[in-house]
Write an enzyme that holds these catalytic residues in place. Structure first.
Site, PDB file in Angstrom:
ATOM      1  N   LYS A 121       0.814  -1.221   0.000  1.00 44.78           N
ATOM      2  CA  LYS A 121       0.000   0.000   0.000  1.00 44.78           C
ATOM      3  C   LYS A 121       0.845   1.267   0.000  1.00 44.78           C
ATOM      4  CE  LYS A 121      -2.219  -1.176   3.770  1.00 44.78           C
ATOM      5  NZ  LYS A 121      -1.824  -2.569   3.964  1.00 44.78           N
ATOM      6  N   THR A 122       1.821   1.325   0.900  1.00 44.88           N
ATOM      7  CA  THR A 122       2.609   2.546   1.035  1.00 44.88           C
ATOM      8  C   THR A 122       3.380   2.851  -0.238  1.00 44.88           C
ATOM      9  OG1 THR A 122       2.820   2.272   3.428  1.00 44.88           O
ATOM     10  CG2 THR A 122       4.455   3.674   2.346  1.00 44.88           C
ATOM     11  N   GLU A 165      -3.628   6.009   1.442  1.00 48.88           N
ATOM     12  CA  GLU A 165      -3.422   4.618   1.820  1.00 48.88           C
ATOM     13  C   GLU A 165      -4.620   4.172   2.641  1.00 48.88           C
ATOM     14  OE1 GLU A 165      -0.054   2.103   4.312  1.00 48.88           O
ATOM     15  OE2 GLU A 165       0.516   3.909   3.206  1.00 48.88           O
TER      16      GLU A 165
END
Length: 469
Positions: A121-122, A165
């Site tokens: 995600k990051t 995110e």
């Protein structure tokens, strides 16, 4: 875009303001001109950056830190119910807002792209934020890691796009209603909150159902869990599903990924057009993340060719295969990987990036619950390294679980004939690495805890003349 705060958040107080998720929301509110205050357990670069924006940040937690006129108190799931500032808010009738609801409020009126998945995600959120920024679109964004330095994980932009995110760990992502959502993968993790894959699927289905009518879900065509989620949501009304990956059935198909040291060249076919672009971080999984970012940007009306080129401007985010430095011919790289799939992907990437040298790992298991459930798989992943040091479990927010130690990881690794050595604590790591490493080797500090602090100490020890020759 007007600089405004969500209702009731003109004077917010954040408990645990230095955390990745909390600091991002606080940063955007401060940039919008709100009077932000908060507390954190210790000083940090993130705390210093918030103070530079005008926020009042206290170190330590005490009821007196809560301003008399605070409009609300923002908390994450990590804040315990006996926190004195939280108790003071209850006594004084100050509203308590969960981090996810605060972030959802910041998205109001904007075209939101939310990035979800068990891992990646990051990186994917960062890729989108950096590439859209390089195109002059000035997006707002909130990311779980720093781009350029402390405090760079969030930005209040003038553009119409908000990239965020979306965290599934505590079901926070159910608060968001994005125009475009990315699901990178779906696996069982966060065992304190999810008991089974059925619960995980149900949670991701809820997230997908929150996509705005007429919106788009961008989802992996290669990952088993993502394919199952696609099957479950594909027939949803007013939802466009766009798959990506190496599968011949993917809507955005990855035709080739060629490694060039610490970069990759990626070729995709999108809407009948072939595009080749550079991803400036190593590993096939990062190439997939970049393609997910490309598909999401295109779904938000960003021209494909321009975005593909812009993705090459992304050079990494803190702790995601971040080069810490080099001493005595040994490179030290920091990895946030803590789930077995992440560990495997990063170790395979490092193996490709350092074909002539050995890959040595300093691994710190993260959370007792995760180690209990996935310790065997962590050990299997470590077998991909030439040698590994394993630290005690980093507890984070958890209390110990009887019988759960890092021995679950080392014992499993040895069944795969891995060369693993337990170390009692961080102080022993620099000497241990110096005794193992030789010129041409690559050392990977790996985990989501404070193992990141080992990298500079390893380099300093190697600079003193440690290491094999």
């Amino acid at each position: 875009m007007a600089a405004a705060a969500p209702s009731g958040m003109d004077k917010p107080h954040f408990i645990g303001i230095g955390g990745a998720g909390m600091s991002g929301i606080a940063t955007i509110l401060a940039q919008r001109g709100m009077r932000v205050s908060g507390s954190d357990a210790k000083e940090s670069g993130t705390v210093a950056a918030l103070r530079e924006l005008g926020a009042t940040v206290h170190v330590g937690h005490a009821a007196g830190h809560l301003a008399p006129d605070a409009s609300c108190v923002v908390v994450s799931s990590a804040i315990r119910s006996d926190n004195p500032e939280l108790a003071a808010a209850a006594q004084r009738g100050i509203p308590v807002v969960h981090r996810s609801d605060a972030l959802a409020g910041l998205m109001t009126g904007l075209r939101t792209i939310a990035v979800a998945g068990t891992h990646g995600k990051t990186t994917t959120t960062s890729m989108l934020a950096v590439s859209l920024r390089s195109l002059g679109l000035d997006p707002s964004y909130a990311i779980g890691g720093d781009l350029d330095g402390p405090g760079s994980n969030a930005h209040h932009g003038s553009g119409e796009i908000f990239v965020a995110e979306a965290d599934e760990s505590d079901r926070s992502f159910h608060a968001y209603s994005p125009e475009v959502a990315i699901v990178l993968n779906v696996e069982l993790d966060h065992h304190a909150n999810y008991a089974s894959m059925d619960e995980i699927y149900a949670s991701f289905e809820t997230f997908a159902a929150k996509i705005r009518p007429g919106g788009t879900l961008v989802i992996s065509a290669d990952h088993d869990g993502a394919r199952e989620l696609t099957r479950r949501v594909r027939d949803a009304a007013n939802l466009t599903v766009v798959t990506y990956g190496e599968s011949p059935h993917a809507d955005v198909r990855i035709l080739d990924v060629t490694a060039h040291g610490l970069t990759s060249e990626v070729t995709v076919r999108l809407a009948g057009q072939e595009l080749t672009f550079t991803v400036s971080v190593p590993g096939r999984h990062y190439a997939h993340n970049a393609v997910a970012a490309l598909a999401a940007g295109v779904a938000a009306d960003v021209p494909a060719a321009a975005l593909a080129t812009a993705l090459g401007t992304y050079t990494g985010v803190g702790r995601r295969l971040q080069l810490v430095g080099e001493q005595a011919g040994v490179q030290v790289i920091d990895s946030y990987a803590h789930h077995p799939s992440e560990m495997t992907a990063d170790l395979e990437a490092m193996r490709a990036a350092a074909p002539a040298g050995r890959v040595l790992v300093v691994f710190q298991p993260h959370l007792f619950s995760r180690t209990q459930e996935l310790g065997a798989e962590m050990g299997a992943a470590l077998a991909l390294a030439d040698a590994a040091l394993v630290l005690p479990v980093y507890p984070a927010r958890e209390d110990p679980i009887p019988g759960v130690t890092s021995a679950l990881v080392t014992d499993a690794a040895r069944t795969h004939r891995a060369d693993v050595t337990p170390v009692a604590g961080m102080a022993a790591v620099p000497d241990a690495v110096a005794g193992m490493a030789r010129p041409g080797d690559l050392v990977l500090t790996m985990g989501a805890g404070d193992v990141t602090e080992a990298g500079p100490k390893i380099l300093a020890r190697l600079g003193e003349g440690g290491g094999e020759h």
